[in-house]
Design a protein around this motif. Structure first.
Motif, PDB file in Angstrom:
ATOM      1  N   ILE A 234      12.711   7.465  27.141  1.00  0.00           N
ATOM      2  CA  ILE A 234      12.757   6.602  28.331  1.00  0.00           C
ATOM      3  C   ILE A 234      12.043   5.284  28.063  1.00  0.00           C
ATOM      4  CG2 ILE A 234      12.041   6.405  30.748  1.00  0.00           C
ATOM      5  CD1 ILE A 234      14.333   8.409  30.242  1.00  0.00           C
ATOM      6  N   ASN A 235      10.854   5.345  27.477  1.00  0.00           N
ATOM      7  CA  ASN A 235      10.104   4.113  27.227  1.00  0.00           C
ATOM      8  C   ASN A 235      10.741   3.255  26.144  1.00  0.00           C
ATOM      9  OD1 ASN A 235       7.866   4.211  29.089  1.00  0.00           O
ATOM     10  ND2 ASN A 235       7.233   6.033  27.971  1.00  0.00           N
ATOM     11  N   THR A 236      11.305   3.882  25.117  1.00  0.00           N
ATOM     12  CA  THR A 236      11.992   3.116  24.085  1.00  0.00           C
ATOM     13  C   THR A 236      13.242   2.452  24.645  1.00  0.00           C
ATOM     14  OG1 THR A 236      11.176   4.645  22.403  1.00  0.00           O
ATOM     15  CG2 THR A 236      12.995   3.217  21.772  1.00  0.00           C
ATOM     16  N   THR A 237      13.977   3.158  25.487  1.00  0.00           N
ATOM     17  CA  THR A 237      15.167   2.587  26.116  1.00  0.00           C
ATOM     18  C   THR A 237      14.802   1.370  26.956  1.00  0.00           C
ATOM     19  OG1 THR A 237      16.267   4.739  26.166  1.00  0.00           O
ATOM     20  CG2 THR A 237      17.100   3.055  27.666  1.00  0.00           C
ATOM     21  N   GLN A 238      13.779   1.506  27.770  1.00  0.00           N
ATOM     22  CA  GLN A 238      13.365   0.373  28.608  1.00  0.00           C
ATOM     23  C   GLN A 238      12.846  -0.786  27.767  1.00  0.00           C
ATOM     24  OE1 GLN A 238      14.064   0.082  31.812  1.00  0.00           O
ATOM     25  NE2 GLN A 238      15.062   2.058  31.547  1.00  0.00           N
ATOM     26  N   GLY A 239      12.167  -0.480  26.685  1.00  0.00           N
ATOM     27  CA  GLY A 239      11.706  -1.530  25.784  1.00  0.00           C
ATOM     28  C   GLY A 239      12.858  -2.257  25.109  1.00  0.00           C
ATOM     29  N   ALA A 240      13.874  -1.505  24.683  1.00  0.00           N
ATOM     30  CA  ALA A 240      15.033  -2.124  24.042  1.00  0.00           C
ATOM     31  C   ALA A 240      15.820  -2.969  25.036  1.00  0.00           C
ATOM     32  CB  ALA A 240      15.931  -1.048  23.429  1.00  0.00           C
ATOM     33  N   ARG A 241      15.935  -2.497  26.252  1.00  0.00           N
ATOM     34  CA  ARG A 241      16.657  -3.262  27.275  1.00  0.00           C
ATOM     35  C   ARG A 241      15.882  -4.501  27.711  1.00  0.00           C
ATOM     36  NH1 ARG A 241      18.724   1.795  30.972  1.00  0.00           N
ATOM     37  NH2 ARG A 241      20.437   2.397  29.595  1.00  0.00           N
ATOM     38  N   GLY A 242      14.571  -4.471  27.559  1.00  0.00           N
ATOM     39  CA  GLY A 242      13.743  -5.578  28.014  1.00  0.00           C
ATOM     40  C   GLY A 242      13.614  -6.728  27.030  1.00  0.00           C
ATOM     41  N   VAL A 243      14.168  -6.581  25.837  1.00  0.00           N
ATOM     42  CA  VAL A 243      14.084  -7.662  24.852  1.00  0.00           C
ATOM     43  C   VAL A 243      14.989  -8.806  25.289  1.00  0.00           C
ATOM     44  CG1 VAL A 243      14.548  -8.304  22.451  1.00  0.00           C
ATOM     45  CG2 VAL A 243      13.539  -6.091  22.975  1.00  0.00           C
ATOM     46  N   ASP A 244      14.437  -9.993  25.302  1.00  0.00           N
ATOM     47  CA  ASP A 244      15.199 -11.174  25.697  1.00  0.00           C
ATOM     48  C   ASP A 244      16.339 -11.413  24.709  1.00  0.00           C
ATOM     49  OD1 ASP A 244      16.046 -13.532  26.839  1.00  0.00           O
ATOM     50  OD2 ASP A 244      14.260 -14.689  26.304  1.00  0.00           O
ATOM     51  N   LYS A 245      17.531 -11.614  25.217  1.00  0.00           N
ATOM     52  CA  LYS A 245      18.714 -11.816  24.363  1.00  0.00           C
ATOM     53  C   LYS A 245      18.584 -13.074  23.510  1.00  0.00           C
ATOM     54  CE  LYS A 245      20.752  -8.258  26.097  1.00  0.00           C
ATOM     55  NZ  LYS A 245      20.682  -7.006  25.417  1.00  0.00           N
ATOM     56  N   ASN A 246      17.878 -14.069  23.996  1.00  0.00           N
ATOM     57  CA  ASN A 246      17.687 -15.289  23.204  1.00  0.00           C
ATOM     58  C   ASN A 246      16.862 -15.017  21.947  1.00  0.00           C
ATOM     59  OD1 ASN A 246      19.175 -17.001  24.866  1.00  0.00           O
ATOM     60  ND2 ASN A 246      17.421 -17.321  26.227  1.00  0.00           N
ATOM     61  N   TRP A 247      15.929 -14.074  22.017  1.00  0.00           N
ATOM     62  CA  TRP A 247      15.145 -13.710  20.836  1.00  0.00           C
ATOM     63  C   TRP A 247      16.043 -13.050  19.799  1.00  0.00           C
ATOM     64  CZ3 TRP A 247      10.113 -11.199  23.121  1.00  0.00           C
ATOM     65  CH2 TRP A 247       9.384 -12.175  23.793  1.00  0.00           C
ATOM     66  N   ILE A 248      16.952 -12.211  20.264  1.00  0.00           N
ATOM     67  CA  ILE A 248      17.883 -11.548  19.338  1.00  0.00           C
ATOM     68  C   ILE A 248      18.800 -12.574  18.694  1.00  0.00           C
ATOM     69  CG2 ILE A 248      19.786  -9.891  19.183  1.00  0.00           C
ATOM     70  CD1 ILE A 248      18.366  -8.321  21.420  1.00  0.00           C
ATOM     71  N   ARG A 249      19.331 -13.488  19.495  1.00  0.00           N
ATOM     72  CA  ARG A 249      20.196 -14.544  18.950  1.00  0.00           C
ATOM     73  C   ARG A 249      19.443 -15.413  17.951  1.00  0.00           C
ATOM     74  NH1 ARG A 249      21.792 -15.677  24.731  1.00  0.00           N
ATOM     75  NH2 ARG A 249      23.393 -14.119  25.110  1.00  0.00           N
ATOM     76  N   ALA A 250      18.204 -15.752  18.260  1.00  0.00           N
ATOM     77  CA  ALA A 250      17.399 -16.570  17.350  1.00  0.00           C
ATOM     78  C   ALA A 250      17.158 -15.835  16.025  1.00  0.00           C
ATOM     79  CB  ALA A 250      16.072 -16.931  18.003  1.00  0.00           C
ATOM     80  N   ALA A 251      16.859 -14.555  16.093  1.00  0.00           N
ATOM     81  CA  ALA A 251      16.640 -13.783  14.869  1.00  0.00           C
ATOM     82  C   ALA A 251      17.915 -13.700  14.043  1.00  0.00           C
ATOM     83  CB  ALA A 251      16.142 -12.377  15.217  1.00  0.00           C
ATOM     84  N   LEU A 252      19.061 -13.519  14.689  1.00  0.00           N
ATOM     85  CA  LEU A 252      20.332 -13.482  13.963  1.00  0.00           C
ATOM     86  C   LEU A 252      20.630 -14.823  13.301  1.00  0.00           C
ATOM     87  CD1 LEU A 252      22.519 -11.421  16.479  1.00  0.00           C
ATOM     88  CD2 LEU A 252      21.721 -10.687  14.224  1.00  0.00           C
ATOM     89  N   MET A 253      20.333 -15.914  13.999  1.00  0.00           N
ATOM     90  CA  MET A 253      20.571 -17.245  13.427  1.00  0.00           C
ATOM     91  C   MET A 253      19.654 -17.527  12.236  1.00  0.00           C
ATOM     92  SD  MET A 253      21.248 -19.499  16.860  1.00  0.00           S
ATOM     93  CE  MET A 253      20.852 -20.999  16.051  1.00  0.00           C
ATOM     94  N   MET A 254      18.502 -16.881  12.216  1.00  0.00           N
ATOM     95  CA  MET A 254      17.552 -17.100  11.121  1.00  0.00           C
ATOM     96  C   MET A 254      17.808 -16.156   9.953  1.00  0.00           C
ATOM     97  SD  MET A 254      14.137 -17.696  13.315  1.00  0.00           S
ATOM     98  CE  MET A 254      13.245 -19.005  12.508  1.00  0.00           C
ATOM     99  N   GLY A 255      18.864 -15.341  10.047  1.00  0.00           N
ATOM    100  CA  GLY A 255      19.250 -14.505   8.919  1.00  0.00           C
ATOM    101  C   GLY A 255      18.872 -13.036   9.023  1.00  0.00           C
ATOM    102  N   ALA A 256      18.324 -12.601  10.138  1.00  0.00           N
ATOM    103  CA  ALA A 256      17.964 -11.191  10.297  1.00  0.00           C
ATOM    104  C   ALA A 256      19.238 -10.363  10.519  1.00  0.00           C
ATOM    105  CB  ALA A 256      17.026 -11.010  11.466  1.00  0.00           C
ATOM    106  N   SER A 257      19.248  -9.177   9.969  1.00  0.00           N
ATOM    107  CA  SER A 257      20.376  -8.271  10.208  1.00  0.00           C
ATOM    108  C   SER A 257      20.119  -7.459  11.474  1.00  0.00           C
ATOM    109  CB  SER A 257      20.555  -7.315   9.012  1.00  0.00           C
ATOM    110  OG  SER A 257      19.457  -6.431   8.945  1.00  0.00           O
ATOM    111  N   ARG A 258      21.141  -6.758  11.951  1.00  0.00           N
ATOM    112  CA  ARG A 258      20.960  -5.912  13.136  1.00  0.00           C
ATOM    113  C   ARG A 258      19.910  -4.832  12.863  1.00  0.00           C
ATOM    114  NH1 ARG A 258      22.644  -7.439  18.135  1.00  0.00           N
ATOM    115  NH2 ARG A 258      24.581  -8.561  17.933  1.00  0.00           N
ATOM    116  N   PHE A 259      19.884  -4.311  11.647  1.00  0.00           N
ATOM    117  CA  PHE A 259      18.889  -3.303  11.302  1.00  0.00           C
ATOM    118  C   PHE A 259      17.483  -3.889  11.320  1.00  0.00           C
ATOM    119  CE2 PHE A 259      16.394  -0.804   8.270  1.00  0.00           C
ATOM    120  CZ  PHE A 259      16.529   0.459   8.845  1.00  0.00           C
ATOM    121  N   ASP A 260      17.322  -5.126  10.838  1.00  0.00           N
ATOM    122  CA  ASP A 260      16.027  -5.781  10.865  1.00  0.00           C
ATOM    123  C   ASP A 260      15.523  -5.974  12.290  1.00  0.00           C
ATOM    124  OD1 ASP A 260      15.943  -5.982   8.119  1.00  0.00           O
ATOM    125  OD2 ASP A 260      16.775  -8.015   8.098  1.00  0.00           O
ATOM    126  N   ILE A 261      16.448  -6.337  13.163  1.00  0.00           N
ATOM    127  CA  ILE A 261      16.069  -6.559  14.564  1.00  0.00           C
ATOM    128  C   ILE A 261      15.666  -5.256  15.198  1.00  0.00           C
ATOM    129  CG2 ILE A 261      16.940  -7.247  16.819  1.00  0.00           C
ATOM    130  CD1 ILE A 261      18.687  -9.279  15.331  1.00  0.00           C
TER     131      ILE A 261
END
Length: 113
Positions: A86-113
């Motif tokens: 439950i806590n991991t699910t809420q933590g994953a849902r709470g990550v700002d999508k802009n942070w994920i997009r920024a990490a992808l643009m900087m070369g991070a893979s989905r596994f890295d994120i």
């Protein structure tokens, strides 16, 4: 002389159960939090089983595993599994999508994120 051995044995069981709950719960929670299909398939079952008290799992544990060490580890795992998922699910849902997009643009893979 046996008190220390009993405490060590019980602590080892708790550590195994908690480690197993982490190994299963964290990846499952991340999948539920990030993937809508997994969320639709798995989350209802988890939410349905979550309110079942640990003592209700005891007869099932005895029937399946008998009176053994693994039965105790199973009960400890069940007790830790639901809060972790439950806590991991809420933590994953709470990550700002802009942070994920920024990490992808900087070369991070989905596994890295």
């Amino acid at each position: 002389g046996t008190w220390g051995e009993a405490v060590t044995f019980s602590a080892w069981r708790v550590a195994k159960g908690f480690a197993l709950a982490i190994l299963v719960g964290v990846p499952l929670g991340i999948l539920i939090g990030w993937n809508r299909i997994v969320s639709a398939l798995v989350d209802p079952t988890i939410q349905w089983l979550r309110p079942v008290p640990i003592t209700a799992w005891l007869p099932i544990s005895i029937a399946v595993f008998g009176i053994s060490d693994f039965g105790a580890v199973f009960l400890i795992t069940i007790g830790a599994f639901y809060p972790i998922v439950i806590n991991t699910t809420q933590g994953a849902r709470g990550v700002d999508k802009n942070w994920i997009r920024a990490a992808l643009m900087m070369g991070a893979s989905r596994f890295d994120i």
